[in-house]
Scaffold this motif. Structure first.
Motif, PDB file in Angstrom:
ATOM      1  N   ILE A   1       0.839  -1.198   0.000  1.00  0.00           N
ATOM      2  CA  ILE A   1       0.000   0.000   0.000  1.00  0.00           C
ATOM      3  C   ILE A   1       0.873   1.247   0.000  1.00  0.00           C
ATOM      4  O   ILE A   1       0.614   2.205  -0.747  1.00  0.00           O
ATOM      5  CB  ILE A   1      -0.942  -0.003   1.222  1.00  0.00           C
TER       6      ILE A   1
ATOM      7  N   LEU B   1      -4.168  -6.275   0.733  1.00  0.00           N
ATOM      8  CA  LEU B   1      -5.460  -5.770   0.279  1.00  0.00           C
ATOM      9  C   LEU B   1      -6.463  -6.889  -0.028  1.00  0.00           C
ATOM     10  O   LEU B   1      -7.543  -6.609  -0.534  1.00  0.00           O
ATOM     11  CB  LEU B   1      -5.279  -4.914  -0.982  1.00  0.00           C
TER      12      LEU B   1
ATOM     13  N   GLY C   1     -10.758  -6.881   2.408  1.00  0.00           N
ATOM     14  CA  GLY C   1      -9.719  -6.161   1.693  1.00  0.00           C
ATOM     15  C   GLY C   1     -10.220  -5.669   0.349  1.00  0.00           C
ATOM     16  O   GLY C   1     -11.036  -6.323  -0.308  1.00  0.00           O
TER      17      GLY C   1
ATOM     18  N   GLN D   1      -6.500   5.144   2.677  1.00  0.00           N
ATOM     19  CA  GLN D   1      -5.162   5.512   3.129  1.00  0.00           C
ATOM     20  C   GLN D   1      -4.497   6.371   2.065  1.00  0.00           C
ATOM     21  O   GLN D   1      -4.616   6.103   0.869  1.00  0.00           O
ATOM     22  CB  GLN D   1      -4.331   4.253   3.390  1.00  0.00           C
TER      23      GLN D   1
ATOM     24  N   THR E   1      -4.480   7.599   7.468  1.00  0.00           N
ATOM     25  CA  THR E   1      -5.643   6.736   7.283  1.00  0.00           C
ATOM     26  C   THR E   1      -6.888   7.408   7.833  1.00  0.00           C
ATOM     27  O   THR E   1      -6.830   8.103   8.848  1.00  0.00           O
ATOM     28  CB  THR E   1      -5.420   5.391   8.014  1.00  0.00           C
TER      29      THR E   1
ATOM     30  N   THR F   1      -8.686   0.870   0.954  1.00  0.00           N
ATOM     31  CA  THR F   1      -7.945  -0.315   1.406  1.00  0.00           C
ATOM     32  C   THR F   1      -8.830  -1.399   1.999  1.00  0.00           C
ATOM     33  O   THR F   1      -8.564  -2.587   1.810  1.00  0.00           O
ATOM     34  CB  THR F   1      -6.880   0.070   2.451  1.00  0.00           C
ATOM     35  N   GLU F   2      -9.883  -1.031   2.734  1.00  0.00           N
ATOM     36  CA  GLU F   2     -10.718  -2.026   3.409  1.00  0.00           C
ATOM     37  C   GLU F   2     -12.162  -1.569   3.482  1.00  0.00           C
ATOM     38  O   GLU F   2     -12.447  -0.360   3.456  1.00  0.00           O
ATOM     39  CB  GLU F   2     -10.223  -2.289   4.842  1.00  0.00           C
TER      40      GLU F   2
END
Length: 278
Positions: free
Chosen positions: A14, A59, A72, A138, A143, A167-168
């Motif tokens: 990332i 991810l 992810g 992010q 973040t 990212t999530e």
């Protein structure tokens, strides 16, 4: 048609992807590529660089953290469809992704790509709204977490800022909640002409629609009408009438504004009837 020339970069993490985005400000992230590559071939998009994040291991995957599920961004539709965790705690997502495209599309398309692209006819944005999901991003400044209600801001537009990466996705576990997704698909593309996702948690109902407007949106009128009410066939039928005025809805060769307004009522009723087991 061929794409315009571009530089190809592959990120291994990332942080590396964020660094590459800073080096190439007009670059695009490449996840599954099912939306990006066609627009590039049509010259509707011509980024100077592609940053491939498909191999970033951090991810990928679905896991449980306390009272929430964490997905992810590079998790594919197929992985969502076959996840035992999701089937047990969030069956809405496996059901929704089953209706996306075909097996080849589901093998490559990703949840993060779908949400960041924010196609007004995509299936997953409505599911995120109904589930009360939170989206983690992010970027160079760190973040942050964005509520799904605040994430979709317009047609192909989100709250993501320059240089940020989705990212999530965090989804609260709602034990005992009943969920369903009903969709009227375009016969060629399989995108939603209208799709409605519902989550019934005790006396609380969350519902959202995709395909109707410039982005997925909550069906507040429906939520208020059924709040605290038993999910009987009569109550559902009464609540699913005139949910959205046609004036500001999408219109194209697939459906007029008026027909889309009608489909919102019909798909909402079908989803609720399915969730209620009626």
């Amino acid at each position: 048609m061929y794409t315009a020339p571009f530089t190809y970069k592959k990120a291994g993490s990332i942080s590396e992807a964020i660094s590459l985005l800073q080096q190439h400000p007009d670059a695009k992230l490449l996840a599954g590529g099912h939306s990006l590559i066609p627009t590039m071939k049509l010259r509707l998009a011509a980024p100077s660089a592609l940053i491939d994040i498909s191999k970033v291991a951090e991810l990928r995957g679905v896991r449980r953290e306390g009272d929430q599920l964490v997905i992810g961004a590079m998790t594919t539709y197929h992985e969502l469809e076959t996840s035992d965790l999701l089937k047990a705690h969030c069956p809405l997502l496996p059901q929704a992704v089953y209706h996306i495209g075909d097996p080849m599309v589901r093998a490559k398309g990703t949840i993060g790509g779908s949400l960041a692209h924010a196609d007004p006819a995509a299936d997953l944005p409505a599911s995120m709204l109904a589930l009360g999901a939170r989206i983690k991003v992010q970027g160079p400044s760190g973040t942050r977490v964005i509520e799904a209600d605040n994430f979709f801001t317009g047609m192909f537009s989100t709250a993501l800022q320059e240089g940020e990466i989705l990212t999530e996705v965090h989804i609260p576990i709602r034990n005992g909640a009943r969920m369903a997704y009903a969709k009227f698909p375009h016969p060629a593309s399989r995108y939603a002409v209208v799709g409605v996702a519902v989550v019934v948690d005790g006396g609380n109902v969350r519902a959202a629609v995709t395909g109707a407007g410039e982005h997925a949106m909550r069906l507040g009128k429906l939520e208020q009408a059924l709040s605290g009410q038993p999910l009987t066939a009569a109550n559902i039928a009464a609540a699913c009438q005139g949910l959205l005025p046609p004036d500001n809805l999408n219109h194209d060769l697939a459906a007029s504004r008026e027909y889309r307004a009608h489909l919102v009522d019909v798909m909402a009723k079908r989803a609720l009837m399915q969730a209620a087991g009626l």
